[in-house]
Design an enzyme around this catalytic site. Structure first.
Site, PDB file in Angstrom:
ATOM      1  N   ASP A 304       0.854  -1.182   0.000  1.00  9.70           N
ATOM      2  CA  ASP A 304       0.000   0.000   0.000  1.00  9.70           C
ATOM      3  C   ASP A 304       0.890   1.231   0.000  1.00  9.70           C
ATOM      4  O   ASP A 304       2.006   1.212   0.530  1.00  9.70           O
ATOM      5  CB  ASP A 304      -0.911  -0.001   1.233  1.00  9.70           C
ATOM      6  CG  ASP A 304      -1.965   1.098   1.209  1.00  9.70           C
ATOM      7  OD1 ASP A 304      -2.275   1.598   0.106  1.00  9.70           O
ATOM      8  OD2 ASP A 304      -2.481   1.450   2.286  1.00  9.70           O
ATOM      9  N   HIS A 305       0.399   2.301  -0.594  1.00  8.17           N
ATOM     10  CA  HIS A 305       1.104   3.578  -0.533  1.00  8.17           C
ATOM     11  C   HIS A 305       0.826   4.208   0.827  1.00  8.17           C
ATOM     12  O   HIS A 305      -0.185   4.897   1.003  1.00  8.17           O
ATOM     13  CB  HIS A 305       0.620   4.514  -1.639  1.00  8.17           C
ATOM     14  CG  HIS A 305       1.055   4.118  -3.013  1.00  8.17           C
ATOM     15  ND1 HIS A 305       0.355   4.451  -4.152  1.00  8.17           N
ATOM     16  CD2 HIS A 305       2.143   3.429  -3.441  1.00  8.17           C
ATOM     17  CE1 HIS A 305       0.981   3.987  -5.216  1.00  8.17           C
ATOM     18  NE2 HIS A 305       2.073   3.359  -4.807  1.00  8.17           N
ATOM     19  N   HIS A 499      -4.794   4.471   0.264  1.00  8.30           N
ATOM     20  CA  HIS A 499      -5.953   3.903  -0.436  1.00  8.30           C
ATOM     21  C   HIS A 499      -5.566   3.138  -1.698  1.00  8.30           C
ATOM     22  O   HIS A 499      -6.371   3.036  -2.627  1.00  8.30           O
ATOM     23  CB  HIS A 499      -6.968   5.001  -0.780  1.00  8.30           C
ATOM     24  CG  HIS A 499      -7.404   5.814   0.395  1.00  8.30           C
ATOM     25  ND1 HIS A 499      -8.158   5.292   1.425  1.00  8.30           N
ATOM     26  CD2 HIS A 499      -7.175   7.109   0.726  1.00  8.30           C
ATOM     27  CE1 HIS A 499      -8.390   6.234   2.322  1.00  8.30           C
ATOM     28  NE2 HIS A 499      -7.790   7.341   1.932  1.00  8.30           N
ATOM     29  N   HIS A 500      -4.357   2.576  -1.732  1.00 10.02           N
ATOM     30  CA  HIS A 500      -3.907   1.849  -2.917  1.00 10.02           C
ATOM     31  C   HIS A 500      -3.387   0.453  -2.572  1.00 10.02           C
ATOM     32  O   HIS A 500      -2.280   0.074  -2.954  1.00 10.02           O
ATOM     33  CB  HIS A 500      -2.810   2.642  -3.636  1.00 10.02           C
ATOM     34  CG  HIS A 500      -3.229   3.989  -4.094  1.00 10.02           C
ATOM     35  ND1 HIS A 500      -2.347   5.047  -4.235  1.00 10.02           N
ATOM     36  CD2 HIS A 500      -4.448   4.482  -4.434  1.00 10.02           C
ATOM     37  CE1 HIS A 500      -3.013   6.114  -4.652  1.00 10.02           C
ATOM     38  NE2 HIS A 500      -4.288   5.797  -4.766  1.00 10.02           N
ATOM     39  N   PRO A 501      -4.170  -0.375  -1.861  1.00  7.17           N
ATOM     40  CA  PRO A 501      -3.698  -1.726  -1.530  1.00  7.17           C
ATOM     41  C   PRO A 501      -3.696  -2.620  -2.768  1.00  7.17           C
ATOM     42  O   PRO A 501      -4.576  -2.512  -3.640  1.00  7.17           O
ATOM     43  CB  PRO A 501      -4.727  -2.208  -0.500  1.00  7.17           C
ATOM     44  CG  PRO A 501      -5.987  -1.473  -0.858  1.00  7.17           C
ATOM     45  CD  PRO A 501      -5.526  -0.121  -1.325  1.00  7.17           C
TER      46      PRO A 501
END
Length: 573
Positions: A304-305, A499-501
């Protein structure tokens, strides 16, 4: 995660309780909607798209600035939470995930962003033939319908419409000018030949309407595409190691003559695979689940980011998007959008992004979002603040989080290629129980060191008079955080998800022991079962994920239907 329930309209009689299709797409998110639409282009096929949530046509889904109503709404948001994060002072992190047709594209930040070419070339070079930048680029172009860009770097006729971000005011311009003074390169297009620098973003919006994947791809579904909402998958239906359909939590059986393609996202896909007996054998056995295929990579490699949020106060409410939080202001915003499709409601509440590189400009380490207000997006962070009635009611409609939005500037720093990887695992054998999510942030100390460099770089920009003239200084955990130790403590106190898993059921070469999928997105050891969503990504990419996921779905449709893949393109050549 609770049952979404099926209304009476979706209940089937006993004699009709089994439906059969050529292809079942399980999950109507960014990938699922695009994939189902493309598969159904063959009129000889019967395609089913099964989605746990609703139809994704809610007014606040359609309005770009309305995602504050979607966040935390149990009808539209799965509302996952992480396990306590050791490196974040034991805090739990809120993971909003969309629960409707469109998936998380009903609530995302609307930024259209590809990864950099080196991201996809690394996929190809790892042993995944056909997944390099030149291989994926034509699918990016096929999906995109840019309203303000031209070829060769963009598609102009695709279903996913994009246009220049709408909200771009005084503070956004001041931030951009300050970044340029601080030495950052001004860019016209973040999806063009250069990524490192600062620019106004492109948004997945058309004429003031959010372009979720459902709105983009399913506006006029063909008759051979059956869309079933209110269908939460309990498990896959298997005959030995052959996928033959899905079973919903209501006991409904939906059969596939051909393939089942799981598109439930970075959390939902590994959860469903494990509930079906596909995953790490020891974990499945511990929960009493019969092991169909031992795949240790299911649920592993969660990337994730990780995001760190720096906040700067201001006394300029007139320049802040927080002014729209009052009910009277919110009502004006809403009426303006309803009547004309314009105004601040027609765009995302941030429109300026900076990519910063510490070493290689082709691979920037940070994606930085500037928002002209400060707020708390992590819904696990304490109780809701009390506010005056007009502001309280307005906040319920339009502003994310439980905390009051305040005038100021928020700088969100996303670490693009984190070394710290986490996991998704089973809490129980029940499909009603959400999975255990452990992003494992900053478990690798190099990530924390890099983030501290990112903080210092952003402080240089925020000290430039062009932006600092509007600010009253850092607030919260950042106030007085000067030493390296204090900066790292502020990072631990404020970090949450970007919010980038992704990558929890990843593709990989034949000799990759943690790969779940082959280069055709097929689940190893299984027949007639594929995965297509963020979980399938081999590694994290540089930028927002939505465009990549949709391009993957476009490519997957050609794979599944046996069509010739689009000829490779590289606009750099």
């Amino acid at each position: 995660m609770k049952s979404s329930g099926s209304s009476a309209a979706y209940k089937l009689s006993i004699e009709d309780s089994t439906m059969e299709f050529d292809y079942i797409v399980a999950g109507g998110g960014s990938a699922g909607c695009a994939l189902a639409a493309r598969l159904a282009e063959d009129p000889s096929l019967k395609v089913c798209l099964a989605e746990a949530g609703g139809k994704g046509r809610n007014l606040f889904i359609r309005m770009p600035a309305g995602n504050g109503f979607v966040f935390g709404n149990p009808r539209l948001d799965w509302g996952f939470e992480s396990v306590p994060q050791v490196s974040l002072n034991g805090r739990r992190i809120y993971f909003p995930r969309g629960k409707a047709l469109g998936g998380s594209s009903i609530m995302n930040g609307l930024i259209y962003m590809r990864g950099v070419p080196e991201d996809y070339d690394a996929w190809r070079d790892s042993g995944l033939d056909g997944w390099g930048f030149s291989d994926l680029f034509p699918y990016f172009r096929r999906s995109q319908g840019a309203q303000n860009r031209q070829e060769p770097w963009h598609g102009i006729d695709g279903p996913l419409k994009t246009e220049l971000s709408a909200n771009f005011g005084t503070l956004e311009k001041a931030f951009m000018e300050a970044a340029i003074v601080a030495g950052h390169k001004p860019l016209d297009d973040l999806n063009g030949p250069v990524r490192t620098g600062i620019a106004r973003t492109d948004s997945t919006v058309r004429r003031g309407v959010r372009q979720s994947s459902a709105i983009a791809y399913l506006a006029d579904p063909p008759k051979n595409l059956t869309i079933l909402t209110g269908r939460q998958v309990a498990r896959l239906s298997l005959e030995g190691t052959r996928a033959v359909g899905i079973e919903t939590i209501d006991g409904e059986q939906i059969h596939a003559r051909g393939e089942v393609i799981v598109c439930q996202g970075a959390f939902g896909t590994p959860h469903t695979l494990m509930l079906s007996g596909i995953g790490p054998a020891d974990q499945l056995a511990a929960h009493g689940i019969k092991v169909m295929v031992d795949l240790p990579g299911v649920g592993a490699n969660l990337a994730d980011h990780v995001d760190v949020s720096m906040q700067y106060g201001s006394d300029r409410m007139d320049l802040s998007l927080a002014r729209h939080q009052r009910l009277d202001k919110a009502a004006w915003l809403m009426s303006q959008w309803l009547l004309s499709g314009k105004g601040p409601g027609s765009g995302a509440f941030f429109s300026t992004v900076l990519f910063h590189a510490l070493e290689n400009p082709a691979l920037p380490e940070f994606e930085v979002f500037m928002t002209p207000m400060i707020f708390d997006e992590n819904l696990t962070s304490g109780a809701e603040q009390k506010t005056p009635l007009l502001q309280y009611l307005g906040r319920k409609l339009l502003v994310r989080g439980r905390k009051v939005a305040q005038p100021g500037v928020q700088i969100d720093i996303n670490l693009e290629r984190p070394r710290s990887l986490g996991s998704v695992s089973l809490a129980s054998a029940s499909p009603y129980d959400p999975p255990l999510i452990d992003p494992n942030y900053f478990s690798d100390p190099q990530d924390l060191d890099q983030m501290a460099h990112g903080v210092n770089a952003m402080r240089e920009i925020m000290a430039v008079p062009g932006i600092s003239q509007y600010l009253t200084g850092e607030v919260g955990a950042w106030k007085g955080a000067v030493s390296d130790g204090q900066i790292k403590e502020a990072i631990r106190a404020t970090a949450y998800t970007g919010h980038h898993p992704c990558s929890t059921a990843r593709m990989g070469a034949a000799n990759d022991p943690t790969a779940v999928l082959d280069g055709q997105l097929r689940v190893r050891g299984m027949e007639n079962l594929r995965v297509c969503d963020a979980s399938a990504m081999p590694t994290q990419v540089t930028g927002n994920l939505n465009a990549t996921i949709i391009a993957m779905a476009e490519k997957a449709a050609d794979m599944i239907l046996g069509r010739n893949r689009l000829p490779p393109e590289d606009p750099r050549l």
